[in-house]
Design an enzyme around this catalytic site. Sequence first.
Site, PDB file in Angstrom:
ATOM      1  CD  GLN A 102      -2.482  -1.151   2.750  1.00 60.45           C
ATOM      2  OE1 GLN A 102      -3.558  -0.576   2.914  1.00 60.45           O
ATOM      3  NE2 GLN A 102      -1.856  -1.766   3.718  1.00 60.45           N
ATOM      4  CG  ASP A 105       7.942   3.615   1.262  1.00 53.43           C
ATOM      5  OD1 ASP A 105       7.572   3.482   2.448  1.00 53.43           O
ATOM      6  OD2 ASP A 105       8.164   2.650   0.504  1.00 53.43           O
ATOM      7  CG  HIS A 120      -2.573   2.694  -2.107  1.00 50.92           C
ATOM      8  ND1 HIS A 120      -2.520   2.448  -0.746  1.00 50.92           N
ATOM      9  CD2 HIS A 120      -3.739   2.157  -2.540  1.00 50.92           C
ATOM     10  CE1 HIS A 120      -3.616   1.790  -0.372  1.00 50.92           C
ATOM     11  NE2 HIS A 120      -4.369   1.604  -1.436  1.00 50.92           N
ATOM     12  CB  SER A 190      -4.283   0.287  10.581  1.00 52.92           C
ATOM     13  OG  SER A 190      -4.566   0.980   9.361  1.00 52.92           O
ATOM     14  CG  ASN A 214       0.497  -3.913  13.592  1.00 55.49           C
ATOM     15  OD1 ASN A 214       0.790  -3.137  14.504  1.00 55.49           O
ATOM     16  ND2 ASN A 214      -0.115  -3.525  12.493  1.00 55.49           N
ATOM     17  CB  ALA A 232       8.279  -4.779  10.263  1.00 54.78           C
TER      18      ALA A 232
HETATM   19  C1  BV8 Z   1     -11.521   3.638  -3.479  1.00 55.75           C
HETATM   20  C2  BV8 Z   1      -1.462   6.911  -1.391  1.00 55.75           C
HETATM   21  C3  BV8 Z   1     -13.283   3.338  -5.000  1.00 55.75           C
HETATM   22  C4  BV8 Z   1      -1.555   8.376  -1.062  1.00 55.75           C
HETATM   23  C5  BV8 Z   1      -3.180   5.866  -0.012  1.00 55.75           C
HETATM   24  C6  BV8 Z   1     -15.496   7.964   0.585  1.00 55.75           C
HETATM   25  C7  BV8 Z   1     -15.285   8.201  -0.762  1.00 55.75           C
HETATM   26  C8  BV8 Z   1     -14.492   7.366  -1.532  1.00 55.75           C
HETATM   27  C9  BV8 Z   1     -13.889   6.287  -0.955  1.00 55.75           C
HETATM   28  C10 BV8 Z   1     -14.084   6.077   0.386  1.00 55.75           C
HETATM   29  C11 BV8 Z   1     -14.891   6.868   1.162  1.00 55.75           C
HETATM   30  N1  BV8 Z   1     -14.875   6.384   2.439  1.00 55.75           N
HETATM   31  C12 BV8 Z   1     -14.088   5.303   2.494  1.00 55.75           C
HETATM   32  C13 BV8 Z   1     -13.626   5.103   1.258  1.00 55.75           C
HETATM   33  C14 BV8 Z   1     -12.733   4.100   0.866  1.00 55.75           C
HETATM   34  C15 BV8 Z   1     -11.320   4.651   1.099  1.00 55.75           C
HETATM   35  C16 BV8 Z   1     -10.887   4.145   2.452  1.00 55.75           C
HETATM   36  O1  BV8 Z   1     -10.626   2.971   2.567  1.00 55.75           O
HETATM   37  N2  BV8 Z   1     -10.829   5.046   3.448  1.00 55.75           N
HETATM   38  C17 BV8 Z   1     -10.475   4.590   4.782  1.00 55.75           C
HETATM   39  C18 BV8 Z   1      -9.515   5.586   5.428  1.00 55.75           C
HETATM   40  C19 BV8 Z   1     -11.758   4.399   5.577  1.00 55.75           C
HETATM   41  N3  BV8 Z   1     -10.510   4.091   0.053  1.00 55.75           N
HETATM   42  C20 BV8 Z   1     -10.289   4.787  -1.061  1.00 55.75           C
HETATM   43  O2  BV8 Z   1     -10.635   5.927  -1.257  1.00 55.75           O
HETATM   44  C21 BV8 Z   1      -9.551   3.984  -2.126  1.00 55.75           C
HETATM   45  N4  BV8 Z   1     -10.271   4.061  -3.369  1.00 55.75           N
HETATM   46  O3  BV8 Z   1     -12.194   3.250  -2.562  1.00 55.75           O
HETATM   47  O4  BV8 Z   1     -11.960   3.716  -4.772  1.00 55.75           O
HETATM   48  C22 BV8 Z   1     -14.064   4.607  -5.024  1.00 55.75           C
HETATM   49  C23 BV8 Z   1     -13.636   5.634  -5.833  1.00 55.75           C
HETATM   50  C24 BV8 Z   1     -14.408   6.782  -5.897  1.00 55.75           C
HETATM   51  C25 BV8 Z   1     -15.553   6.906  -5.111  1.00 55.75           C
HETATM   52  C26 BV8 Z   1     -15.941   5.846  -4.279  1.00 55.75           C
HETATM   53  C27 BV8 Z   1     -15.188   4.696  -4.234  1.00 55.75           C
HETATM   54  C28 BV8 Z   1      -8.171   4.542  -2.333  1.00 55.75           C
HETATM   55  C29 BV8 Z   1      -7.366   4.396  -1.072  1.00 55.75           C
HETATM   56  C30 BV8 Z   1      -5.916   4.748  -1.383  1.00 55.75           C
HETATM   57  C31 BV8 Z   1      -5.519   5.985  -0.631  1.00 55.75           C
HETATM   58  N5  BV8 Z   1      -4.089   6.231  -0.831  1.00 55.75           N
HETATM   59  N6  BV8 Z   1      -1.883   6.107  -0.227  1.00 55.75           N
HETATM   60  C32 BV8 Z   1      -0.564   8.757  -0.019  1.00 55.75           C
HETATM   61  O5  BV8 Z   1       0.301   7.946   0.364  1.00 55.75           O
HETATM   62  O6  BV8 Z   1      -0.652   9.922   0.406  1.00 55.75           O
HETATM   63  S1  BV8 Z   1      -3.634   4.958   1.338  1.00 55.75           S
HETATM   64  C33 BV8 Z   1      -2.570   5.232   2.615  1.00 55.75           C
HETATM   65  O7  BV8 Z   1      -3.110   4.484   3.730  1.00 55.75           O
HETATM   66  C34 BV8 Z   1      -1.165   4.687   2.481  1.00 55.75           C
HETATM   67  O8  BV8 Z   1      -0.908   4.059   1.262  1.00 55.75           O
HETATM   68  C35 BV8 Z   1      -1.088   3.676   3.619  1.00 55.75           C
HETATM   69  O9  BV8 Z   1      -0.210   2.673   3.388  1.00 55.75           O
HETATM   70  C36 BV8 Z   1      -2.483   3.239   3.601  1.00 55.75           C
HETATM   71  C37 BV8 Z   1      -3.073   2.309   4.559  1.00 55.75           C
HETATM   72  O10 BV8 Z   1      -2.685   2.594   5.824  1.00 55.75           O
HETATM   73  P1  BV8 Z   1      -1.624   1.592   6.501  1.00 55.75           P
HETATM   74  O11 BV8 Z   1      -0.594   1.239   5.497  1.00 55.75           O
HETATM   75  O12 BV8 Z   1      -2.352   0.493   7.140  1.00 55.75           O
HETATM   76  O13 BV8 Z   1      -0.963   2.565   7.512  1.00 55.75           O
HETATM   77  P2  BV8 Z   1      -1.516   2.969   8.952  1.00 55.75           P
HETATM   78  O14 BV8 Z   1      -0.758   4.186   9.353  1.00 55.75           O
HETATM   79  O15 BV8 Z   1      -3.013   2.970   8.944  1.00 55.75           O
HETATM   80  O16 BV8 Z   1      -1.085   1.752   9.889  1.00 55.75           O
HETATM   81  C38 BV8 Z   1       0.269   1.506  10.141  1.00 55.75           C
HETATM   82  C39 BV8 Z   1       0.314   0.213  10.911  1.00 55.75           C
HETATM   83  O17 BV8 Z   1       1.686  -0.126  11.116  1.00 55.75           O
HETATM   84  C40 BV8 Z   1      -0.323   0.305  12.294  1.00 55.75           C
HETATM   85  O18 BV8 Z   1      -1.153  -0.834  12.489  1.00 55.75           O
HETATM   86  C41 BV8 Z   1       0.883   0.263  13.246  1.00 55.75           C
HETATM   87  O19 BV8 Z   1       0.575  -0.424  14.450  1.00 55.75           O
HETATM   88  C42 BV8 Z   1       1.876  -0.526  12.446  1.00 55.75           C
HETATM   89  N7  BV8 Z   1       3.285  -0.283  12.777  1.00 55.75           N
HETATM   90  C43 BV8 Z   1       3.851   0.851  13.281  1.00 55.75           C
HETATM   91  N8  BV8 Z   1       5.188   0.650  13.428  1.00 55.75           N
HETATM   92  C44 BV8 Z   1       5.448  -0.620  13.012  1.00 55.75           C
HETATM   93  C45 BV8 Z   1       4.242  -1.219  12.592  1.00 55.75           C
HETATM   94  N9  BV8 Z   1       4.171  -2.474  12.128  1.00 55.75           N
HETATM   95  C46 BV8 Z   1       5.323  -3.178  12.078  1.00 55.75           C
HETATM   96  N10 BV8 Z   1       6.524  -2.681  12.454  1.00 55.75           N
HETATM   97  C47 BV8 Z   1       6.617  -1.410  12.927  1.00 55.75           C
HETATM   98  N11 BV8 Z   1       7.814  -0.923  13.304  1.00 55.75           N
END
Ligand code: BV8
Length: 246
Positions: A102, A105, A120, A190, A214, A232
């Site tokens: 996802q 980088d 992404h 997450s 995680n 990780a």
């Molecule tokens: C889509 C690129 C169909 C950009 C990213 C309203 C309108 C439209 C869509 C939606 C909506 N409401 C919801 C949605 C769906 C939406 C969505 O899922 N939203 C979520 C927030 C609820 N999705 C979309 O919009 C997707 N497209 O649905 O298209 C559509 C189209 C039009 C209209 C309707 C539907 C597109 C989603 C892509 C977004 N772009 N990235 C950028 O980077 O700026 S996503 C972004 O979040 C990153 O790529 C990131 O990787 C990703 C996911 O998050 P995680 O990777 O899980 O990161 P997070 O910080 O959450 O968690 C980190 C984890 O690591 C934690 O658990 C932590 O404990 C752990 N951690 C910490 N340290 C460590 C560790 N683990 C191991 N070792 C460590 N040391």
Amino acid sequence: MTEAQQRQAQHYLTQAKRVVVFTGAGISAESGVPTFRGQDATWKGMPAAIASSIGLLEQDLTTAWEWFDYRRTRLKAAAPNAAHIAIAQAEKHFAEFLVVTQNVDGLHQKAGSTRVVELHGNLWRGRGLRTGKQYDLPDAPLPTLPPRGEGDEPLRPDVVLFGEMLPAGAFETAEIAATRCDVCLVIGTSGVVYPAALIPFAARDAGAAVIEVNPEATDLTPHVTLSLRGQAGDIVPRLLAAVSGA
Ligand code: BV8
């Protein structure tokens, strides 16, 4: 992660012929890259989810670029960590191996991974607003915002913003690999962003062992075969050492 869990995870991996590694922002945390839901997931008072939304880009391309070029500039110092490197080294030990990330980088590729699907997109590329033509943009900060391509066409970041569809084929390629794999390693996510978060479920529903790495429990934890607590950079090399004989 307990000794017993490590042995169980290594058993799954040494028996596996096909592996998918599904990664999120957490795998890059130890490379100094902030996660989305960490404490500093805001920029100029905007939550990352707003700064990374199609709404902001359509409203103000220059501000959207300021956000992405700020991250690109911070990312310049980021190097692949032990988890990225272990994954890259493990690739050759399996008949089929795919990293589905996802992250934008580029650290998996920088670590040497050659089989990577970027769900992404990638921060180091731009894309023509009109033509969709991709451009490598390796230097940060960019001299002018927005950067321009041939014919002075304004470019946008070649990443998938919230509210945008994923690149054609990327999700399908990832889903096919997930339904074929024996083990799906889920690292540093997450599990809240869709449709990406469907990948581990596709693997599980097809009978794969799903192993989560995680420091915290996540939305995926109740649905995985094994959930290993820890960083990780510590856990992933230990799991994959059993495979690469390191
Ligand atoms: C889509 C690129 C169909 C950009 C990213 C309203 C309108 C439209 C869509 C939606 C909506 N409401 C919801 C949605 C769906 C939406 C969505 O899922 N939203 C979520 C927030 C609820 N999705 C979309 O919009 C997707 N497209 O649905 O298209 C559509 C189209 C039009 C209209 C309707 C539907 C597109 C989603 C892509 C977004 N772009 N990235 C950028 O980077 O700026 S996503 C972004 O979040 C990153 O790529 C990131 O990787 C990703 C996911 O998050 P995680 O990777 O899980 O990161 P997070 O910080 O959450 O968690 C980190 C984890 O690591 C934690 O658990 C932590 O404990 C752990 N951690 C910490 N340290 C460590 C560790 N683990 C191991 N070792 C460590 N040391």
